[in-house]
Design a protein around this motif. Structure first.
Motif, PDB file in Angstrom:
ATOM      1  N   ILE A  41      10.271 -70.366 -26.991  1.00 13.57           N
ATOM      2  CA  ILE A  41      10.459 -71.339 -28.063  1.00 13.57           C
ATOM      3  C   ILE A  41      11.624 -72.084 -27.738  1.00 13.57           C
ATOM      4  O   ILE A  41      12.690 -71.717 -27.177  1.00 13.57           O
ATOM      5  CB  ILE A  41      10.346 -70.654 -29.207  1.00 13.57           C
ATOM      6  N   ALA A  42      11.535 -73.308 -28.051  1.00 16.09           N
ATOM      7  CA  ALA A  42      12.721 -74.368 -27.906  1.00 16.09           C
ATOM      8  C   ALA A  42      13.834 -73.807 -28.482  1.00 16.09           C
ATOM      9  O   ALA A  42      13.817 -73.191 -29.693  1.00 16.09           O
ATOM     10  CB  ALA A  42      12.628 -75.682 -28.523  1.00 16.09           C
ATOM     11  N   CYS A  43      15.093 -74.065 -28.110  1.00 14.91           N
ATOM     12  CA  CYS A  43      16.398 -73.832 -28.613  1.00 14.91           C
ATOM     13  C   CYS A  43      16.660 -74.183 -29.725  1.00 14.91           C
ATOM     14  O   CYS A  43      16.554 -75.347 -30.087  1.00 14.91           O
ATOM     15  CB  CYS A  43      17.540 -73.715 -27.628  1.00 14.91           C
ATOM     16  N   SER A  44      16.942 -73.560 -30.992  1.00 16.22           N
ATOM     17  CA  SER A  44      17.270 -74.168 -32.283  1.00 16.22           C
ATOM     18  C   SER A  44      18.682 -74.625 -32.450  1.00 16.22           C
ATOM     19  O   SER A  44      19.100 -75.503 -33.246  1.00 16.22           O
ATOM     20  CB  SER A  44      17.049 -73.051 -33.246  1.00 16.22           C
ATOM     21  N   THR A  45      19.576 -74.379 -31.338  1.00 12.18           N
ATOM     22  CA  THR A  45      21.005 -74.771 -31.298  1.00 12.18           C
ATOM     23  C   THR A  45      21.024 -76.149 -30.733  1.00 12.18           C
ATOM     24  O   THR A  45      21.351 -77.119 -31.261  1.00 12.18           O
ATOM     25  CB  THR A  45      21.793 -73.940 -30.679  1.00 12.18           C
ATOM     26  N   CYS A  46      20.292 -76.237 -29.614  1.00 15.55           N
ATOM     27  CA  CYS A  46      20.657 -77.452 -28.806  1.00 15.55           C
ATOM     28  C   CYS A  46      19.299 -78.343 -28.689  1.00 15.55           C
ATOM     29  O   CYS A  46      19.281 -79.372 -28.099  1.00 15.55           O
ATOM     30  CB  CYS A  46      21.093 -77.273 -27.324  1.00 15.55           C
ATOM     31  N   GLY A  47      18.368 -77.735 -29.052  1.00 20.46           N
ATOM     32  CA  GLY A  47      16.857 -78.424 -29.156  1.00 20.46           C
ATOM     33  C   GLY A  47      16.064 -78.730 -27.950  1.00 20.46           C
ATOM     34  O   GLY A  47      15.389 -79.501 -27.777  1.00 20.46           O
ATOM     35  N   THR A  48      16.604 -77.756 -26.826  1.00 23.71           N
ATOM     36  CA  THR A  48      16.005 -78.109 -25.561  1.00 23.71           C
ATOM     37  C   THR A  48      15.189 -76.815 -25.106  1.00 23.71           C
ATOM     38  O   THR A  48      15.210 -75.684 -25.826  1.00 23.71           O
ATOM     39  CB  THR A  48      17.090 -78.036 -24.338  1.00 23.71           C
ATOM     40  N   TYR A  49      14.084 -77.168 -24.224  1.00 24.58           N
ATOM     41  CA  TYR A  49      13.265 -75.965 -23.735  1.00 24.58           C
ATOM     42  C   TYR A  49      13.082 -76.282 -22.177  1.00 24.58           C
ATOM     43  O   TYR A  49      12.690 -77.540 -21.884  1.00 24.58           O
ATOM     44  CB  TYR A  49      11.905 -76.072 -24.246  1.00 24.58           C
ATOM     45  N   ASN A  50      13.339 -75.506 -21.435  1.00 23.62           N
ATOM     46  CA  ASN A  50      13.578 -75.755 -19.937  1.00 23.62           C
ATOM     47  C   ASN A  50      14.464 -76.841 -19.526  1.00 23.62           C
ATOM     48  O   ASN A  50      14.131 -77.576 -18.517  1.00 23.62           O
ATOM     49  CB  ASN A  50      12.184 -75.970 -19.412  1.00 23.62           C
ATOM     50  N   ARG A  51      15.317 -76.975 -20.255  1.00 20.80           N
ATOM     51  CA  ARG A  51      16.477 -77.998 -19.935  1.00 20.80           C
ATOM     52  C   ARG A  51      15.821 -79.563 -20.248  1.00 20.80           C
ATOM     53  O   ARG A  51      16.683 -80.373 -19.950  1.00 20.80           O
ATOM     54  CB  ARG A  51      17.146 -78.124 -18.652  1.00 20.80           C
ATOM     55  N   ARG A  52      14.800 -79.479 -21.110  1.00 22.14           N
ATOM     56  CA  ARG A  52      14.322 -80.848 -21.742  1.00 22.14           C
ATOM     57  C   ARG A  52      14.498 -80.765 -22.911  1.00 22.14           C
ATOM     58  O   ARG A  52      14.171 -79.980 -23.716  1.00 22.14           O
ATOM     59  CB  ARG A  52      12.715 -80.640 -21.467  1.00 22.14           C
ATOM     60  N   GLN A  53      15.069 -82.045 -23.496  1.00 21.44           N
ATOM     61  CA  GLN A  53      15.167 -82.146 -25.168  1.00 21.44           C
ATOM     62  C   GLN A  53      13.831 -82.275 -25.524  1.00 21.44           C
ATOM     63  O   GLN A  53      13.116 -83.070 -25.272  1.00 21.44           O
ATOM     64  CB  GLN A  53      16.087 -83.364 -25.079  1.00 21.44           C
ATOM     65  N   VAL A  54      13.585 -81.254 -26.676  1.00 25.22           N
ATOM     66  CA  VAL A  54      12.407 -81.210 -27.248  1.00 25.22           C
ATOM     67  C   VAL A  54      12.616 -81.939 -28.585  1.00 25.22           C
ATOM     68  O   VAL A  54      11.861 -82.690 -29.251  1.00 25.22           O
ATOM     69  CB  VAL A  54      11.562 -79.992 -27.312  1.00 25.22           C
ATOM     70  N   ILE A  55      13.403 -81.383 -29.484  1.00 23.72           N
ATOM     71  CA  ILE A  55      13.677 -81.548 -30.840  1.00 23.72           C
ATOM     72  C   ILE A  55      15.432 -82.124 -30.964  1.00 23.72           C
ATOM     73  O   ILE A  55      16.292 -81.625 -30.093  1.00 23.72           O
ATOM     74  CB  ILE A  55      13.395 -80.615 -31.757  1.00 23.72           C
ATOM     75  N   GLU A  56      15.660 -82.766 -32.061  1.00 27.84           N
ATOM     76  CA  GLU A  56      16.938 -82.989 -32.284  1.00 27.84           C
ATOM     77  C   GLU A  56      17.452 -81.698 -32.891  1.00 27.84           C
ATOM     78  O   GLU A  56      16.911 -81.122 -33.579  1.00 27.84           O
ATOM     79  CB  GLU A  56      16.976 -84.192 -33.376  1.00 27.84           C
ATOM     80  N   PRO A  57      18.615 -81.269 -32.539  1.00 23.67           N
ATOM     81  CA  PRO A  57      19.083 -79.931 -33.088  1.00 23.67           C
ATOM     82  C   PRO A  57      19.496 -80.241 -34.707  1.00 23.67           C
ATOM     83  O   PRO A  57      19.914 -81.020 -35.156  1.00 23.67           O
ATOM     84  CB  PRO A  57      20.595 -79.727 -32.393  1.00 23.67           C
TER      85      PRO A  57
END
Lengths: 59, 193
Positions: A41-57
Motif C-alpha cells: 500500500i502506498a506510504c501514508s507519510t510521503c505518498g510514494t509506492y515503489n519510489r513513485r509519487q502516488v498521492i499527496e501526503p
C-alpha cells in the motif's frame, strides 16, 4: 424457533469476550522515507509506492 | 454457458453496473488518474484497456463502439487523438492500480488507477541479459580496485615504519603519526576483507 433456556452468566459472557483480541498489523519500512507503512500500500507519510509519487501526503 | 464477469458485482442491477463502469472509464480518460475503491478499480482496468485498444485501432467502427460506452464526444476525441497514439508502442497494460489504504468513513480499501506514462520497459529476457553484463563489469572493476589497494597498502606500511623510526625521539609527534598510520591502515584492510 430455538431459544436459550437459561440466562448466560456474567462469567461465561466475560470468558467468551476475553478471546476478542486485536493483532498488530504487519509493517514494513518505506523505501523512500523509511517510515513504517503497510505492505503493498502506498506510504501514508510521503505518498510514494515503489519510489513513485502516488498521492499527496496528508500532512 | 455464459461466464460471469471476474471481480465484484457493482451497483444494484446490470444496467447500474454498466453505468458505473462507463462513468468510471469516462472520468479516467478525462483526468488520467482517478481515486476509487479497489473493487471498482479492478473491474475498471480490463474495461478501460479494451477501450484503449479500440482507440489504438482508431477507425470509424471502433469509434462508434467506444461512443456507446463513453458518451462524451470530446473525451472520445481525446481518447482517439491523444491517449491511443500515446500507447502505440505499449502491448497492453495501459493502466496501473496502486492501493492507498482504507477510506476513513467506511474503511473501504481505496486505490488510484491511472494511465501509464513514460517509456515502455524492456522485456524480461533483455533486462536479465543487461543485469548479467552489469554484474560481470562490477566484479572486474572490484578486482582491479582490490589489486590497486593491496599495492597502496604495502606502500603505506613502509611509510608508517619509517615515520616511527624518525619520530621516536619526539613523543608527541610519534603518537600523532602512528595514529594517522593506523587510521590509514584500518579502512583498507576492511575493504580487502
Amino acid at each position: 424457533m430455538a431459544v436459550p433456556k437459561r440466562k448466560m452468566s456474567r462469567s461465561n459472557t466475560r470468558s467468551r469476550r476475553a478471546q476478542w483480541k486485536t493483532a498488530a498489523p504487519a509493517l514494513v519500512n518505506c523505501q523512500q522515507c523509511r517510515n513504517p507503512k503497510l505492505p503493498h500500500i502506498a506510504c501514508s507519510t510521503c505518498g510514494t509506492y515503489n519510489r513513485r509519487q502516488v498521492i499527496e501526503p496528508s500532512a | 454457458m455464459p461466464q460471469p464477469a471476474k471481480g465484484a458485482r457493482l451497483g444494484g442491477s446490470p444496467s447500474h453496473e454498466r453505468h458505473i463502469l462507463s462513468n468510471l472509464a469516462t472520468s479516467l480518460f478525462e483526468h488520467g488518474r482517478i481515486t476509487t475503491t479497489h473493487a471498482k478499480a479492478r473491474r475498471l482496468r480490463p474495461f478501460a484497456e479494451r477501450l484503449i485498444t479500440k482507440a489504438k485501432k482508431g477507425d470509424m467502427h471502433n469509434r462508434r463502439q467506444v461512443l456507446t460506452v463513453v458518451r462524451d464526444k470530446s473525451i472520445v476525441h481525446r481518447l482517439f487523438t491523444e491517449i491511443g497514439p500515446q500507447f502505440a508502442e505499449r502491448p497492453g497494460g495501459y493502466t496501473r492500480i496502486t492501493k492507498i489504504g482504507n477510506r476513513k468513513g467506511d474503511n473501504a480499501p481505496m486505490a488510484v488507477i491511472e494511465l501509464v506514462t513514460g517509456a515502455v520497459a524492456a522485456s524480461t529476457s533483455s533486462r536479465r541479459a543487461a543485469r548479467r553484463t552489469a554484474r560481470a563489469e562490477a566484479i572486474e572493476a572490484a578486482n582491479a580496485a582490490a589489486a590497486e589497494e593491496t599495492a597502496a597498502h604495502s606502500h603505506d606500511e613502509e611509510a608508517a615504519e619509517e615515520a616511527k623510526e624518525t619520530t621516536a625521539e619526539v613523543e608527541e609527534t610519534t603518537e600523532a603519526v602512528t595514529t594517522e598510520a593506523t587510521e590509514d591502515g584500518k579502512p583498507e584492510t576492511g575493504d580487502k576483507a
